[in-house]
Design a protein around this motif. Structure first.
Motif, short mmCIF file in Angstrom:
data_model
loop_
_atom_site.label_atom_id
_atom_site.label_comp_id
_atom_site.label_asym_id
_atom_site.label_seq_id
_atom_site.Cartn_x
_atom_site.Cartn_y
_atom_site.Cartn_z
N LYS A 131 37.14 33.31 37.74
CA LYS A 131 38.18 32.29 37.90
C LYS A 131 39.55 32.93 38.09
N VAL A 132 39.80 34.00 37.36
CA VAL A 132 41.07 34.71 37.52
C VAL A 132 41.19 35.29 38.93
N PHE A 133 40.10 35.86 39.41
CA PHE A 133 40.08 36.44 40.75
C PHE A 133 40.39 35.38 41.80
N MET A 184 38.96 48.25 35.82
CA MET A 184 38.62 48.41 37.23
C MET A 184 38.56 47.05 37.93
N PHE A 185 37.99 46.06 37.25
CA PHE A 185 37.88 44.74 37.86
C PHE A 185 39.25 44.11 38.07
N TYR A 186 40.14 44.28 37.10
CA TYR A 186 41.48 43.71 37.26
C TYR A 186 42.28 44.47 38.32
N ILE A 187 41.98 45.74 38.50
CA ILE A 187 42.59 46.48 39.61
C ILE A 187 42.10 45.92 40.94
N VAL A 188 40.81 45.58 41.02
CA VAL A 188 40.27 44.96 42.23
C VAL A 188 40.98 43.63 42.49
N ILE A 189 41.19 42.84 41.45
CA ILE A 189 41.92 41.57 41.60
C ILE A 189 43.33 41.82 42.14
#
Length: 408
Positions: free
Chosen positions: A117-119, A17-22
């Motif tokens: 950091k990725v975001f 879900m977090f990577y989808i947000v990113i």
């Protein structure tokens, strides 16, 4: 499924879900459709996690004002001249914004600095692409049409031939996006001490500021300059000299920009005249419909009844060119108040976090979001850039980060 497998599934889904947000934050400047599909995918993962793993729902301090904002927005549909259109527009936009906010809240974990950091890297890359495309429009004419070049008063500004908009729909929207991102970068630069990172941020900041001047969006340029100037005066005067130096270089490099900026105080062009007329008409709407307004998304339908300037239907006026008046007109005073509690509540929490014990990267991001949203708040007095769906989604996304991080 045993408890260990459920926990593993739960954690995997939250990471996804977090990577989808990113991905959604990265795609917002480029594609409405892709960002919408990513929003749906994020909630699909949440539903799967709730069914196969554990149902978890994080509450936030903005739940009540958001609920009031949603309720009044839908009630305003009842007084709209076209209730069907207003209802479609309301559930499509308000629903999208609220879902964006809560997807961030349910998926983000700011204790995971690696993910953070990725975001930041991804949205910085997206910003860089937007800036480069803006330069290509300005200097090579790529992506411009004759209809898109005419965005200013040619008689008042004869030297202004092109205003860039990059991947956004018009220069003012690009200016609003740059305000948000310049504020974010300013906050990062002020607090992060890593030399190489600061150099990268400074270079990207200067490129973005230069591209912002190519939009010739007066409100956007002055808003971010004033916000960073005031913050520098109050908290970090070392940055003030660098800010003044950059402003002088940008102004000296473009005489048309100087003329455009000073026109706010010395000239009354058609853009300024029309804004004053829109505001007069919008105030009349508010006085006639103070409780529920004229209906969500109904401004363009009602404006002809209050048209004291254009005197004709040859141009569709879709918003009031003032964020505050537009909300008051469409959803009434109580709906306006509930939205402003959310908007300025996030700004307050972002700045208040500076005195809390948080990781320096989190504090830097919060400061940047606070500065960026403050610039949009100032810009809102002369324009309503958050009429744009993608920009509003980005604002609600950042709001979810601040509220979630503050709670953690």
């Amino acid at each position: 499924m045993d408890i260990f497998k459920k926990n593993r599934l739960n954690n995997d889904c939250k990471r996804l879900m977090f990577y989808i947000v990113i991905a959604m934050a990265t795609m917002l400047p480029f594609s409405y459709v892709v960002s919408s599909l990513l929003l749906v995918a994020g909630w699909g993962v949440f539903a799967y996690k709730s069914f196969k793993g554990f149902f978890e729902w994080k509450r936030t301090i903005l739940d009540f004002p958001i609920m009031i904002f949603v309720i009044i927005s839908f009630l305003s549909v009842l007084v709209s001249p076209d209730s069907a259109f207003s209802f479609y527009n309301c559930y499509n936009l308000v629903g999208r914004y609220v879902l964006t906010y809560y997807l961030v809240v349910q998926s983000i974990d700011l204790k995971n600095i690696g993910q953070l950091k990725v975001f930041l890297s991804c949205i910085s890359l997206a910003l860089f692409i937007v800036v480069i495309y803006g330069f290509m429009q300005a200097f090579l004419g790529i992506g411009l049409t004759s209809e898109q070049i005419v965005w200013t008063d040619g008689a008042m500004f004869p030297g202004l031939k092109t205003r860039v908009f990059s991947t956004w729909q018009n220069p003012n929207l690009l200016g609003g996006y740059f305000d948000l991102m310049l504020g974010l970068m300013a906050g990062m630069f002020l607090l992060i001490k890593h030399k190489i990172v600061r150099i990268v941020i400074a270079v990207l900041f200067c490129l973005t500021a230069f591209c912002l001047t190519l939009t010739y969006a007066r409100g956007a340029c002055l808003s971010i300059a004033l916000v960073i100037f005031v913050y520098s005066i109050l908290y970090n005067r070392k940055v003030l000299l660098a800010l003044i130096g950059l402003a002088v270089i940008l102004l000296l490099s473009d005489a048309t920009l100087v003329d455009r900026m000073t026109s706010i105080f010395t000239k009354m062009d058609t853009s300024s005249e029309m804004r004053l007329a829109f505001w007069e008409s919008t105030i009349a709407m508010i006085l006639d419909h103070p409780l529920l307004g004229i209906g969500w998304g109904s401004y363009f339908m009602v404006y002809p009844n209050y048209d004291y300037y254009m005197q004709g239907n040859f141009i569709k006026i879709v918003h009031a060119h003032n964020m505050y008046l537009n909300f008051m007109a469409e959803i009434g005073l109580f709906g306006f108040a509930s939205y402003m509690v959310c908007f300025f509540g996030v700004i307050y929490k972002a700045f208040k976090a500076q005195v809390m014990k948080l990781d320096i990267l989190v504090k830097a991001m919060f400061l940047g979001i606070g500065l960026g949203l403050s610039a949009l708040a100032l810009n809102g007095f002369t324009d309503y850039v958050m009429f744009n769906t993608e920009l509003s989604m980005l604002v609600w996304l950042f709001s979810g980060i601040v509220v979630s991080g503050y709670k953690n």
